[in-house]
Design a protein around this motif. Structure first.
Motif, PDB file in Angstrom:
ATOM      1  N   ALA A 110     -72.840  26.055 -10.775  1.00  0.00           N
ATOM      2  CA  ALA A 110     -74.143  26.723 -10.743  1.00  0.00           C
ATOM      3  C   ALA A 110     -75.277  25.717 -10.611  1.00  0.00           C
ATOM      4  CB  ALA A 110     -74.321  27.575 -11.992  1.00  0.00           C
ATOM      5  N   LEU A 111     -75.223  24.644 -11.385  1.00  0.00           N
ATOM      6  CA  LEU A 111     -76.280  23.635 -11.336  1.00  0.00           C
ATOM      7  C   LEU A 111     -76.266  22.885 -10.011  1.00  0.00           C
ATOM      8  CD1 LEU A 111     -76.008  22.245 -14.981  1.00  0.00           C
ATOM      9  CD2 LEU A 111     -77.692  23.866 -14.072  1.00  0.00           C
ATOM     10  N   THR A 112     -75.088  22.659  -9.451  1.00  0.00           N
ATOM     11  CA  THR A 112     -74.998  22.006  -8.145  1.00  0.00           C
ATOM     12  C   THR A 112     -75.606  22.878  -7.056  1.00  0.00           C
ATOM     13  OG1 THR A 112     -72.954  20.896  -8.838  1.00  0.00           O
ATOM     14  CG2 THR A 112     -73.414  20.950  -6.480  1.00  0.00           C
ATOM     15  N   ALA A 113     -75.398  24.193  -7.140  1.00  0.00           N
ATOM     16  CA  ALA A 113     -75.994  25.115  -6.171  1.00  0.00           C
ATOM     17  C   ALA A 113     -77.508  25.102  -6.261  1.00  0.00           C
ATOM     18  CB  ALA A 113     -75.459  26.524  -6.402  1.00  0.00           C
ATOM     19  N   ALA A 114     -78.047  25.026  -7.480  1.00  0.00           N
ATOM     20  CA  ALA A 114     -79.501  24.942  -7.641  1.00  0.00           C
ATOM     21  C   ALA A 114     -80.044  23.675  -6.986  1.00  0.00           C
ATOM     22  CB  ALA A 114     -79.858  24.957  -9.129  1.00  0.00           C
TER      23      ALA A 114
END
Length: 343
Positions: free
Chosen positions: A216-220
């Motif tokens: 999720a944080l990588t997608a952000a």
């Protein structure tokens, strides 16, 4: 931990100060954005690669999903990236869940190869869908002028605030994971997965939670990258070399499994790459990456635990960033260990 959090705050504050005193369209602020982006990406990888020792080579898949999801929503329906970023995070978590179910039981190089294959599959899929992703020609973010609502600006100045904010958020999430109960469970999986299972730890669940948060944080991060560059293609956002390996490299060079590691790694790697490219780009082809590789080899040989280990010893005793990054020992575990030794 306090020293590492102070380092996070100092880097974020320094970046914001530079954004207020330097030319917003200048080259230096662009480098500042790239450093923050690299540190954030390395910290995302550090959640699974550092805490749980799950060496992933597929983080480019989540990075690309975040970039494409928010951009397609903006291009097709005019949805602001402030909402698109959450859609990308959700889609990346779904992808991570689908990937984790068959691969989390794999170990060592088999897990790394499985994640690598998943990233390549995402790249091929994006290339084969020109109607949605633009195919190999790539996709452009429609520019509407300076707009906080659409997360886009003419210069790099305002992007510093966005990258600094995400950098702080990801660092705090990593700190909460590393120094909380989940951190102990992830480290138990890293040290000895079989022993952790015997002790009652649901290792599959622990690794799955870490993977979902990291994805999720990588997608952000991918969403901010898309808004920063205004154009990208499958080769750039799903690149194993430029995204997946780069994320792992930043964490490993700085100090894998530590909060300060990816920050120190980004502060070294990004400026070093830019300097070598600037001063050696007109020389013999390949000289810049060759020198870069030699420097990294030297760093790994001299500091196998990462550059953060420079601050980890003082007068023969562990101290500094490395010590502060290590959580206190579990009293119950230490008591059992002493009882076993006495018997």
């Amino acid at each position: 931990m306090k020293r590492s959090l102070i380092l996070v705050a100092l880097v974020a504050v320094l970046a914001i100060v530079l954004a207020n005193v330097l030319d917003p369209r200048g080259y230096i602020l662009r480098i500042v954005c790239l450093i923050l982006l690299a540190a954030t990406l390395g910290q995302c990888w550090n959640i699974v690669g550092g805490l749980a020792n799950q060496i992933s080579l597929g983080h480019a898949a989540f990075f690309g999903i975040g970039a494409y999801c928010s951009t397609v929503l903006q291009v097709k329906w005019g949805i602001t990236p402030w909402l698109g970023i959450f859609a990308g995070m959700l889609l990346a978590m779904v992808a991570a869940f689908i990937l984790s179910l068959p691969t989390m039981r794999l170990k060592g190089p088999y897990f790394a190869l499985a994640t690598l294959a998943f990233g390549e599959a995402c790249r091929i899929l994006a290339t084969a869908m020109p109607g949605v992703t633009g195919g190999p020609q790539g996709i452009s973010v429609p520019f509407v002028g300076d707009s906080w609502a659409m997360m886009q600006f003419k210069g790099a100045g305002n992007y510093v605030y966005l990258f600094a904010g995400l950098f702080v958020i990801v660092s705090i999430v990593f700190a909460l994971l590393a120094y909380g109960k989940m951190g102990y469970l992830l480290r138990a999986v890293r040290e000895n997965e079989e022993a952790a299972e015997v002790s009652g730890v649901n290792t599959l669940r622990v690794k799955l939670i870490g993977s979902l948060i990291s994805a999720a944080l990588t997608a952000a991060t991918g969403t901010l990258f898309a808004q920063f560059t205004f154009f990208f293609d499958p080769e750039s956002v799903f690149s194993v070399a430029h995204i997946s390996i780069h994320a792992a490299l930043i964490a490993i060079v700085g100090g894998v499994g530590t909060l300060a590691g990816p920050i120190i790694g980004a502060l070294l790697i990004v400026p070093l790459e830019e300097l070598l490219t600037t001063y050696f780009s007109n020389d013999a082809a390949g000289i810049a990456p060759f020198i870069f590789g030699l420097i990294l080899v030297a760093v790994v040989i001299l500091r196998p635990r990462g550059l953060v280990s420079i601050f980890g010893r003082r007068r023969g005793r562990p101290s500094g960033l490395q010590q502060r990054d290590a959580p206190p020992a579990d009293p119950a575990f230490m008591a059992k260990k002493r009882a076993g030794a006495e018997s």
